[in-house]
Design a protein around this motif. Structure first.
Motif, PDB file in Angstrom:
ATOM      1  N   LYS A 134      40.688  32.631  50.333  1.00  0.00           N
ATOM      2  CA  LYS A 134      41.163  31.431  51.110  1.00  0.00           C
ATOM      3  C   LYS A 134      41.068  29.997  50.482  1.00  0.00           C
ATOM      4  CE  LYS A 134      36.887  31.954  53.509  1.00  0.00           C
ATOM      5  NZ  LYS A 134      37.022  32.569  55.237  1.00  0.00           N
ATOM      6  N   SER A 150      42.063  29.497  47.710  1.00  0.00           N
ATOM      7  CA  SER A 150      43.261  29.182  46.896  1.00  0.00           C
ATOM      8  C   SER A 150      44.239  28.298  47.585  1.00  0.00           C
ATOM      9  CB  SER A 150      44.597  29.972  47.187  1.00  0.00           C
ATOM     10  OG  SER A 150      43.981  31.717  46.709  1.00  0.00           O
ATOM     11  N   LYS A 151      44.387  27.309  46.063  1.00  0.00           N
ATOM     12  CA  LYS A 151      45.343  25.345  47.225  1.00  0.00           C
ATOM     13  C   LYS A 151      46.850  26.267  47.307  1.00  0.00           C
ATOM     14  CE  LYS A 151      43.991  22.619  43.232  1.00  0.00           C
ATOM     15  NZ  LYS A 151      43.941  22.554  42.257  1.00  0.00           N
ATOM     16  N   VAL A 152      47.826  26.709  47.282  1.00  0.00           N
ATOM     17  CA  VAL A 152      49.178  27.428  47.697  1.00  0.00           C
ATOM     18  C   VAL A 152      49.161  28.496  48.464  1.00  0.00           C
ATOM     19  CG1 VAL A 152      51.322  26.720  47.954  1.00  0.00           C
ATOM     20  CG2 VAL A 152      50.308  25.293  47.254  1.00  0.00           C
ATOM     21  N   ILE A 153      48.487  29.615  49.545  1.00  0.00           N
ATOM     22  CA  ILE A 153      49.040  30.697  49.989  1.00  0.00           C
ATOM     23  C   ILE A 153      50.644  30.910  49.913  1.00  0.00           C
ATOM     24  CG2 ILE A 153      48.394  32.127  51.079  1.00  0.00           C
ATOM     25  CD1 ILE A 153      45.504  31.077  51.164  1.00  0.00           C
ATOM     26  N   VAL A 183      47.006  31.303  57.505  1.00  0.00           N
ATOM     27  CA  VAL A 183      47.168  30.692  56.709  1.00  0.00           C
ATOM     28  C   VAL A 183      47.691  30.362  55.246  1.00  0.00           C
ATOM     29  CG1 VAL A 183      44.142  32.304  57.097  1.00  0.00           C
ATOM     30  CG2 VAL A 183      45.770  33.038  55.580  1.00  0.00           C
ATOM     31  N   ALA A 184      48.744  31.077  55.661  1.00  0.00           N
ATOM     32  CA  ALA A 184      49.872  30.985  54.890  1.00  0.00           C
ATOM     33  C   ALA A 184      49.997  28.759  55.355  1.00  0.00           C
ATOM     34  CB  ALA A 184      51.121  31.527  54.552  1.00  0.00           C
TER      35      ALA A 184
END
Lengths: 245, 299
Positions: free
Chosen positions: B253, B255-258, B272-273
């Motif tokens: 979580k 991560s910058k972009v999921i 969360v994406a």
């Protein structure tokens, strides 16, 4: 050979954990308490060592409130020969627990301490190596396999690069990772037998105080909801606009 | 100014520490247990080609560490193994996976599989910390610092009889800017490598996997991402055929972009994406790979 298996009582690790309204503790309403799953793997590993070697004494130990008896009874049902509850309501951190375990090891003289790599509630990740350092014993953490022959342990352990193999001369402290084994189902006869196995209560052996104190808990920050895209082309355009590709 | 001893286990870790050192407000000396690479900090180089087992070097490291106010390392399995032992030798507090510094002796870190953040206050002659670099952005500036060769005593302890073998040429999960991860729906090791590996290679990224994929044998252990595997924080994380268990989400979580690609529109990963695509991964991922490759050619 003698194996000491420390056991921590934790919330069911699969329960939904939330922050209590006072912000000072975690709660999982309605959840049962369990043996910390990594400690349960350690218990199973100890039983498997006994099955392989024959004469092995297994002692389970827990440090904390009187309610820890429940988890020690389960450890006895899994195959521990005896259990010790160091009963205290003092605040505990890894330093205190390692000091208490050190005192027990010096008294009982096990060849091996087998314990979880971490407890799923506090995730301190340190009691095993702390204990090993205090004892001046070798350590092998994050074990994914373990065999013992002639006072020498052969183990595989998880590392950042994959898995490595180590040999360790006992006595030593080992910590378990998920892949070491799958703890067996406890059959009813084991549960009944556990009721008559010795469980000793005692008070703390040291007056060591914690160095880590919880100031408070907060819910983990959540990520803002993102967007749905309808095609790969739309996804690529979105990633491009974000500068992600 | 506080004195920080940063213990490094690999070449890029010192570069990840600048933001953390600034937040802690200290002067960094690096103790390199493996070749450190270029860093603006002063380096004490122990001269090891690979990091020896913790129990063989911990006493020597403790002798050096006791002169410092803080001992720190980028969170990793190896760092936690050594620093916890160091905490035992020095009888200092240790906080793992620090994500925020709220005082000279007060730190935050995730607990309960990422469900909550705990604020911990510690006391002791010194403090030991492992930290998540994604929580402390900042790049190393300045000329390379001086390097001093030191001799660290190695005592008897665990004996490594077989080293972990890193396979392939893809970047390590913990260092990668882009990670493409797959779950059990990939079905076989061949499809996993072809589809997940294919997109990772198109993006120059690393491959990750869920615990379910690892346990079912279609991906190898060291690829596991999540609370019980590796905690990652790349610029771009693409999850294909991953429903998003709590323990997996706890590992991604930051991560910058999921990006999530999944057939099931109700999968928790979509919550969360940043970009969610409801699609069959066997069609969408190869199509994405093709479009990424086309863009690369066009540029």
């Amino acid at each position: 050979m003698k194996i000491l298996v420390p056991i921590k009582r934790v919330f069911d690790p699969y329960a939904k954990v939330t922050v209590a309204s006072d912000g000072l503790s975690l709660e999982a309403p309605g959840a049962k308490f369990e043996i910390n799953p990594f400690d349960e793997i350690a218990m199973e590993a100890a039983v498997q060592i006994r099955e392989a070697l024959g004469s092995v004494e297994i002692i389970a130990v827990s440090i904390g409130g009187a309610e820890g008896e429940e988890q020690l009874r389960k450890a006895l049902a899994m195959g521990a020969d005896s259990a010790i509850l160091v009963e205290t309501n003092d605040p505990l951190d890894s330093r205190v627990v390692a000091a208490e375990l050190e005192a027990l090891v010096r008294e009982l003289g096990p060849d091996l301490v087998l314990m979880g790599k971490l407890a799923t509630d506090g995730e301190g990740n340190q009691t095993g190596p702390r204990l090993a350092a205090r004892l001046g014993w070798p350590q092998a953490t994050l074990l994914s396999s373990l065999t013992i022959d002639g006072g020498i342990a052969k183990a595989r352990r998880e590392t950042d690069q994959g898995e490595e193999a180590v040999e360790v001369t006992l006595p030593a402290v080992f910590t378990t990772d998920l892949r070491l084994n799958e703890p067996r189902y406890i059959a009813l006869p084991g549960i009944i037998k556990a009721r008559s196995k010795p469980l000793a209560r005692r008070t703390r052996a040291t007056s060591v105080e914690p160095q880590s104190v919880t100031v408070g808990f907060a819910p983990a920050p959540t990520r803002p909801a993102g967007q749905r895209v309808n095609s790969v082309a739309e996804l690529v355009a979105g990633l491009n606009a974000r500068g992600a590709i | 100014m506080a004195k920080i001893l940063l213990i490094t286990f690999g070449p890029s870790e010192a570069a990840l520490a600048s933001g953390f050192a600034a937040a802690l407000g200290g002067e960094v000396t690096v103790l390199a247990l493996a070749p450190a690479g270029s860093t603006p900090f002063k380096v004490l180089d122990a001269g090891f080609s690979e990091v020896p087992p913790s129990d063989t070097i911990s006493i020597g490291v403790a002798e050096i560490a006791k002169e410092y106010d803080y001992v720190a390392a980028v969170s990793s399995l190896g760092a936690k193994d050594l620093l916890a032992r160091l905490a035992g030798h020095l009888d200092w507090p240790l906080v793992n996976d620090v994500t925020a510094i709220t005082g000279t002796h007060e730190f935050q870190h995730p607990v309960a599989a990422g469900a909550a953040v705990e604020t911990v206050r510690v006391s002791g002659d010194g403090v030991i910390l492992t930290f998540r670099p994604a929580a402390f952005p900042g790049s190393a500036v300045g000329d390379a610092g001086t390097t001093e060769a030191i001799s660290l005593p190695v005592v008897a302890g665990s004996r490594r009889t077989e080293a972990a073998a890193k396979s392939g040429t893809r970047p390590d999960l913990s260092q990668a800017n882009v990670i493409v991860s797959g779950g059990r729906p990939l079905q076989t090791a061949e499809k996993f490598e072809q589809i997940i590996g294919g997109l990772a290679d198109a993006l120059g990224g690393a491959v990750g996997a869920t615990r379910a994929a690892v346990d079912s044998g279609i991906a190898s252990n060291e690829l596991q991402v999540g609370q019980t595997g590796k905690i990652v924080a790349p610029d771009l994380y693409i999850a294909a055929g991953i429903s998003g268990s709590t323990q997996h989400l706890a590992g991604i979580k930051d991560s910058k972009v999921i990006v999530a690609i999944n057939k099931d529109p109700g999968a928790p990963i979509f919550e969360v994406a940043d970009f969610g695509l409801v699609a069959d991964l066997f069609e969408a991922v190869p199509e994405l790979t093709a479009q990424i490759r086309q863009r690369a050619v066009a540029q």
